[in-house]
Design an enzyme around this catalytic site. Structure first.
Site, PDB file in Angstrom:
ATOM      1  N   THR A  79       0.812  -1.208   0.000  1.00 39.77           N
ATOM      2  CA  THR A  79       0.000   0.000   0.000  1.00 39.77           C
ATOM      3  C   THR A  79       0.853   1.269   0.000  1.00 39.77           C
ATOM      4  OG1 THR A  79      -1.533   1.261   1.387  1.00 39.77           O
ATOM      5  CG2 THR A  79      -0.105  -0.269   2.532  1.00 39.77           C
ATOM      6  N   ASP A  80       0.263   2.360  -0.487  1.00 40.28           N
ATOM      7  CA  ASP A  80       0.964   3.657  -0.422  1.00 40.28           C
ATOM      8  C   ASP A  80       1.017   4.200   1.003  1.00 40.28           C
ATOM      9  OD1 ASP A  80      -1.724   4.336  -0.135  1.00 40.28           O
ATOM     10  OD2 ASP A  80      -1.734   5.865  -1.706  1.00 40.28           O
ATOM     11  N   GLU A  81       0.194   3.621   1.911  1.00 40.41           N
ATOM     12  CA  GLU A  81       0.135   4.160   3.279  1.00 40.41           C
ATOM     13  C   GLU A  81       1.449   3.982   4.030  1.00 40.41           C
ATOM     14  OE1 GLU A  81      -3.327   3.500   5.593  1.00 40.41           O
ATOM     15  OE2 GLU A  81      -4.668   3.629   3.871  1.00 40.41           O
ATOM     16  N   TYR A 130      -2.073  -0.420  10.901  1.00 42.03           N
ATOM     17  CA  TYR A 130      -2.172  -1.102   9.606  1.00 42.03           C
ATOM     18  C   TYR A 130      -0.941  -0.815   8.742  1.00 42.03           C
ATOM     19  CZ  TYR A 130      -3.378  -1.635   4.666  1.00 42.03           C
ATOM     20  OH  TYR A 130      -3.340  -1.944   3.322  1.00 42.03           O
ATOM     21  N   LYS A 158       2.058  -3.288   7.308  1.00 42.94           N
ATOM     22  CA  LYS A 158       2.366  -3.474   5.877  1.00 42.94           C
ATOM     23  C   LYS A 158       3.818  -3.062   5.605  1.00 42.94           C
ATOM     24  CE  LYS A 158      -0.066  -4.576   2.930  1.00 42.94           C
ATOM     25  NZ  LYS A 158      -0.420  -5.912   2.362  1.00 42.94           N
ATOM     26  N   ARG A 173      -7.276  11.340  -0.888  1.00 43.05           N
ATOM     27  CA  ARG A 173      -6.820  10.012  -1.309  1.00 43.05           C
ATOM     28  C   ARG A 173      -6.746   9.999  -2.828  1.00 43.05           C
ATOM     29  NH1 ARG A 173      -5.918  10.218   3.269  1.00 43.05           N
ATOM     30  NH2 ARG A 173      -6.362   8.759   4.966  1.00 43.05           N
ATOM     31  N   GLY A 175      -4.888   9.899  14.435  1.00 47.20           N
ATOM     32  CA  GLY A 175      -3.683   9.834  13.592  1.00 47.20           C
ATOM     33  C   GLY A 175      -3.969   9.863  12.103  1.00 47.20           C
ATOM     34  N   HIS A 176      -5.126  10.374  11.720  1.00 50.31           N
ATOM     35  CA  HIS A 176      -5.617  10.333  10.337  1.00 50.31           C
ATOM     36  C   HIS A 176      -4.615  10.970   9.357  1.00 50.31           C
ATOM     37  CE1 HIS A 176      -9.578  10.806   7.845  1.00 50.31           C
ATOM     38  NE2 HIS A 176      -8.657  10.106   7.204  1.00 50.31           N
TER      39      HIS A 176
HETATM   40  P1  NAD Z   1      -9.718  -7.473   1.919  1.00 57.10           P
HETATM   41  O1  NAD Z   1      -9.726  -7.184   3.375  1.00 57.10           O
HETATM   42  O2  NAD Z   1     -10.927  -7.214   1.098  1.00 57.10           O
HETATM   43  O3  NAD Z   1      -9.328  -9.009   1.679  1.00 57.10           O
HETATM   44  C1  NAD Z   1      -8.322  -9.660   2.394  1.00 57.10           C
HETATM   45  C2  NAD Z   1      -8.437 -11.153   2.100  1.00 57.10           C
HETATM   46  O4  NAD Z   1      -7.361 -11.824   2.774  1.00 57.10           O
HETATM   47  C3  NAD Z   1      -9.734 -11.775   2.608  1.00 57.10           C
HETATM   48  O5  NAD Z   1     -10.252 -12.663   1.642  1.00 57.10           O
HETATM   49  C4  NAD Z   1      -9.303 -12.538   3.853  1.00 57.10           C
HETATM   50  O6  NAD Z   1     -10.120 -13.664   4.146  1.00 57.10           O
HETATM   51  C5  NAD Z   1      -7.889 -12.945   3.481  1.00 57.10           C
HETATM   52  N1  NAD Z   1      -7.018 -13.190   4.638  1.00 57.10           N
HETATM   53  C6  NAD Z   1      -6.872 -12.431   5.745  1.00 57.10           C
HETATM   54  N2  NAD Z   1      -5.979 -12.981   6.591  1.00 57.10           N
HETATM   55  C7  NAD Z   1      -5.526 -14.112   5.982  1.00 57.10           C
HETATM   56  C8  NAD Z   1      -4.577 -15.107   6.335  1.00 57.10           C
HETATM   57  N3  NAD Z   1      -3.909 -15.043   7.510  1.00 57.10           N
HETATM   58  N4  NAD Z   1      -4.337 -16.120   5.480  1.00 57.10           N
HETATM   59  C9  NAD Z   1      -5.024 -16.198   4.301  1.00 57.10           C
HETATM   60  N5  NAD Z   1      -5.942 -15.302   3.927  1.00 57.10           N
HETATM   61  C10 NAD Z   1      -6.192 -14.262   4.746  1.00 57.10           C
HETATM   62  O7  NAD Z   1      -8.448  -6.682   1.347  1.00 57.10           O
HETATM   63  P2  NAD Z   1      -8.258  -5.958  -0.047  1.00 57.10           P
HETATM   64  O8  NAD Z   1      -8.808  -4.588   0.042  1.00 57.10           O
HETATM   65  O9  NAD Z   1      -8.693  -6.873  -1.127  1.00 57.10           O
HETATM   66  O10 NAD Z   1      -6.661  -5.824  -0.059  1.00 57.10           O
HETATM   67  C11 NAD Z   1      -5.848  -6.877  -0.574  1.00 57.10           C
HETATM   68  C12 NAD Z   1      -4.397  -6.482  -0.408  1.00 57.10           C
HETATM   69  O11 NAD Z   1      -4.148  -5.254  -1.096  1.00 57.10           O
HETATM   70  C13 NAD Z   1      -3.984  -6.237   1.041  1.00 57.10           C
HETATM   71  O12 NAD Z   1      -2.687  -6.749   1.220  1.00 57.10           O
HETATM   72  C14 NAD Z   1      -3.976  -4.718   1.171  1.00 57.10           C
HETATM   73  O13 NAD Z   1      -3.036  -4.300   2.136  1.00 57.10           O
HETATM   74  C15 NAD Z   1      -3.559  -4.307  -0.219  1.00 57.10           C
HETATM   75  N6  NAD Z   1      -4.054  -2.994  -0.675  1.00 57.10           N
HETATM   76  C16 NAD Z   1      -5.363  -2.674  -0.575  1.00 57.10           C
HETATM   77  C17 NAD Z   1      -5.809  -1.444  -1.073  1.00 57.10           C
HETATM   78  C18 NAD Z   1      -7.278  -1.042  -0.998  1.00 57.10           C
HETATM   79  O14 NAD Z   1      -7.606   0.100  -1.300  1.00 57.10           O
HETATM   80  N7  NAD Z   1      -8.183  -1.929  -0.635  1.00 57.10           N
HETATM   81  C19 NAD Z   1      -4.907  -0.549  -1.656  1.00 57.10           C
HETATM   82  C20 NAD Z   1      -3.552  -0.916  -1.726  1.00 57.10           C
HETATM   83  C21 NAD Z   1      -3.142  -2.146  -1.248  1.00 57.10           C
HETATM   84  O1  DAU Z   2      -4.178   3.926   0.385  1.00 51.72           O
HETATM   85  C1  DAU Z   2      -4.383   2.545   0.269  1.00 51.72           C
HETATM   86  C2  DAU Z   2      -5.238   2.075   1.427  1.00 51.72           C
HETATM   87  O2  DAU Z   2      -6.546   2.552   1.185  1.00 51.72           O
HETATM   88  C3  DAU Z   2      -5.243   0.553   1.580  1.00 51.72           C
HETATM   89  O3  DAU Z   2      -3.948   0.114   1.894  1.00 51.72           O
HETATM   90  C4  DAU Z   2      -6.215   0.130   2.690  1.00 51.72           C
HETATM   91  O4  DAU Z   2      -6.274  -1.292   2.750  1.00 51.72           O
HETATM   92  C5  DAU Z   2      -7.578   0.686   2.359  1.00 51.72           C
HETATM   93  O5  DAU Z   2      -8.479   0.386   3.415  1.00 51.72           O
HETATM   94  C6  DAU Z   2      -7.509   2.201   2.155  1.00 51.72           C
HETATM   95  O6  DAU Z   2      -7.230   2.878   3.403  1.00 51.72           O
HETATM   96  P1  DAU Z   2      -8.006   4.232   3.830  1.00 51.72           P
HETATM   97  O7  DAU Z   2      -7.954   4.367   5.284  1.00 51.72           O
HETATM   98  O8  DAU Z   2      -7.556   5.367   3.004  1.00 51.72           O
HETATM   99  O9  DAU Z   2      -9.488   3.801   3.310  1.00 51.72           O
HETATM  100  P2  DAU Z   2     -10.951   3.987   3.960  1.00 51.72           P
HETATM  101  O10 DAU Z   2     -11.925   3.584   2.904  1.00 51.72           O
HETATM  102  O11 DAU Z   2     -11.064   3.366   5.299  1.00 51.72           O
HETATM  103  O12 DAU Z   2     -11.032   5.563   4.153  1.00 51.72           O
HETATM  104  C7  DAU Z   2     -10.876   6.456   3.061  1.00 51.72           C
HETATM  105  C8  DAU Z   2     -10.919   7.866   3.614  1.00 51.72           C
HETATM  106  O13 DAU Z   2     -12.250   8.126   4.094  1.00 51.72           O
HETATM  107  C9  DAU Z   2     -10.009   8.078   4.815  1.00 51.72           C
HETATM  108  O14 DAU Z   2      -9.492   9.400   4.781  1.00 51.72           O
HETATM  109  C10 DAU Z   2     -10.936   7.920   6.023  1.00 51.72           C
HETATM  110  C11 DAU Z   2     -12.268   8.431   5.484  1.00 51.72           C
HETATM  111  N1  DAU Z   2     -13.479   7.802   6.077  1.00 51.72           N
HETATM  112  C12 DAU Z   2     -13.537   6.447   6.129  1.00 51.72           C
HETATM  113  C13 DAU Z   2     -14.644   5.808   6.665  1.00 51.72           C
HETATM  114  C14 DAU Z   2     -14.710   4.296   6.743  1.00 51.72           C
HETATM  115  C15 DAU Z   2     -14.529   8.591   6.530  1.00 51.72           C
HETATM  116  O15 DAU Z   2     -14.479   9.832   6.457  1.00 51.72           O
HETATM  117  N2  DAU Z   2     -15.626   7.961   7.052  1.00 51.72           N
HETATM  118  C16 DAU Z   2     -15.727   6.610   7.163  1.00 51.72           C
HETATM  119  O16 DAU Z   2     -16.766   6.108   7.697  1.00 51.72           O
END
Ligand code: NAD
Ligand code: DAU
Length: 357
Positions: free
Chosen positions: A132-134, A158, A162, A222, A292-293
């Site tokens: 992730t970019d985070e 988180y 990562k 974002r 810590g947002h």
């Molecule tokens: P998600 O939470 O939707 O899915 C995670 C999956 O991993 C689920 O199917 C869960 O059952 C499985 N899992 C969790 N723990 C496990 C374990 N110990 N062994 C096997 N499987 C396990 O997540 P996502 O949003 O699809 O993200 C996938 C990957 O991409 C993550 O590594 C996340 O950090 C990364 N990522 C996500 C985003 C985003 O915006 N969602 C952006 C950048 C990177």
């Molecule tokens: O940047 C990549 C990341 O993006 C991934 O690595 C993470 O897995 C993914 O969850 C996401 O993280 P964020 O924290 O940016 O995503 P989230 O959807 O939780 O929140 C997006 C923005 O919206 C963030 O600034 C928090 C805000 N937010 C989120 C929720 C759930 C709100 O304002 N209200 C809410 O209820």
């Protein structure tokens, strides 16, 4: 074949569906099926002989070793993780367990398998770690976007977990020569995203006439990328990325959270007007900020664009319209994933958040 971990989650399922749509190469999916993993996400391929599912933990080294010996994949794509920042604040240990220890155990098993491969298969093998970019921390409004050489400054449990996993992947390349690739991607959106994340949560609440919770002033920024574009980027990195390298992936779509929420409300006003015609935006409610947002993320995608020729295809407005339409058309999916444990999470996370701003 390739081994995908976490393939029942949001991005993993999009990756598996896209892969099997375009290619003959089989996929083995190892997923623990936590609250975030839904086998129904892959219903379309459940009877496909090229698709194999095993329920299990990436941290179960013996299981992974057995799967590697049995199926002999030529590549691993590691999606498995705990992925929600707010959950990492209320319960960080699961993040250390899966994202750090789990990735480490996976690396151990994969490294042993890789070292025993014949030389040509060893040379072709890849371990792609999806990150992730985070990990880069938070940017000021006018600061340049994250490049691959930006300092790691993770701010949440988180992103710290990562970042730790990225460092282990790097070390396994540097120390043992494992041909690793790491990607650091911005915020994804699209079909099948669990409604704990901003975009599906806002759609979910808006359709039920519930408050739309915006943390703090809602001016946090974002960079949004459609999940299908992310999956194409991962395929490009897997195919031609250089081992030991990391690649930043982004959507060229920086948006403030409030603007994202208003875009969703506008799409819903057109596609599913409220009874009486009041705008969905009336439901926006500012709540207490996330501790810590991070204020802003932004991606410099020059490396992946220049080296691999990848760039995002789906524009944000088009992508949001399609995503809202998908949720409207798939309310049965939403009902099936928002079970008792989902309701427990929502009540723990949002009840009593004082109105701010
Ligand atoms: P998600 O939470 O939707 O899915 C995670 C999956 O991993 C689920 O199917 C869960 O059952 C499985 N899992 C969790 N723990 C496990 C374990 N110990 N062994 C096997 N499987 C396990 O997540 P996502 O949003 O699809 O993200 C996938 C990957 O991409 C993550 O590594 C996340 O950090 C990364 N990522 C996500 C985003 C985003 O915006 N969602 C952006 C950048 C990177
Ligand atoms: O940047 C990549 C990341 O993006 C991934 O690595 C993470 O897995 C993914 O969850 C996401 O993280 P964020 O924290 O940016 O995503 P989230 O959807 O939780 O929140 C997006 C923005 O919206 C963030 O600034 C928090 C805000 N937010 C989120 C929720 C759930 C709100 O304002 N209200 C809410 O209820």
């Amino acid at each position: 074949m390739i081994l995908v971990t976490g393939g029942c989650g949001f991005i993993g399922s999009a990756f598996v569906l896209g892969w099997l749509q375009d290619r003959d190469e089989p996929v083995l999916n190892l997923d623990l099926l936590t609250y975030a993993g839904h086998p129904g996400n892959l219903q379309a391929v459940s009877g496909d002989p090229r698709y194999l599912f095993v329920r299990g933990d990436i941290g179960d080294q013996q299981l992974v070793e057995r799967l590697l010996a049995e199926h002999r994949p030529r590549a691993i794509v590691n999606f498995a993780a705990e992925s929600h920042v707010d959950r990492s604040i209320s319960g960080p240990l699961a993040f250390a367990q899966t994202n750090v220890v789990g990735t480490l155990k996976l690396l151990e098993a994969v490294n042993a398998y890789w070292r025993a491969l014949p030389a040509p298969a060893q040379a072709d093998f890849r371990f792609l770690h999806v990150s992730t970019d985070e990990v880069f921390g938070s940017l000021a409004a006018d600061a340049p976007a994250f490049s691959e050489s930006h300092r790691y400054e993770p701010n949440s449990p988180y992103s710290a977990s990562k970042a730790a996993s990225d460092h282990f992947v790097r070390a396994w390349h540097h120390t043992f020569g494992l041909p690793t690739l790491t990607t650091n991607c911005s915020n994804n959106y699209g079909p099948r995203q669990f409604p704990e994340k901003l975009i599906p949560l806002i759609i979910h609440n808006a359709l039920r006439g519930k408050p739309l919770p915006v943390y703090g002033d809602g001016r946090q920024v974002r960079d949004w990328l459609h999940v299908d574009d992310h999956c194409l980027a991962l395929r490009a990195v897997l195919a031609t990325g250089r081992p030991g390298e990391s690649y930043n992936i982004g959507g060229r779509s920086e948006r403030a959270n409030l603007d994202v929420v208003h875009a969703i409300c506008g799409a819903l006003d057109r596609l599913r007007p409220r009874p009486g015609g009041a705008p969905h935006a009336e439901l926006v409610t500012h709540v207490k900020d996330r501790p810590g947002h991070d204020r802003r993320y932004a991606i410099d995608d020059g490396k992946i664009a220049g080296e691999l020729g990848w760039q995002p295809r789906v524009g944000f407005e088009e992508g949001i319209r399609g995503t809202v339409q998908w949720y409207l058309d798939n309310q049965a999916w939403v009902e099936s994933v928002t079970s008792g444990s989902y309701r427990d999470w929502v009540s723990q996370q949002y009840t009593g958040l004082a109105t701010a701003a």
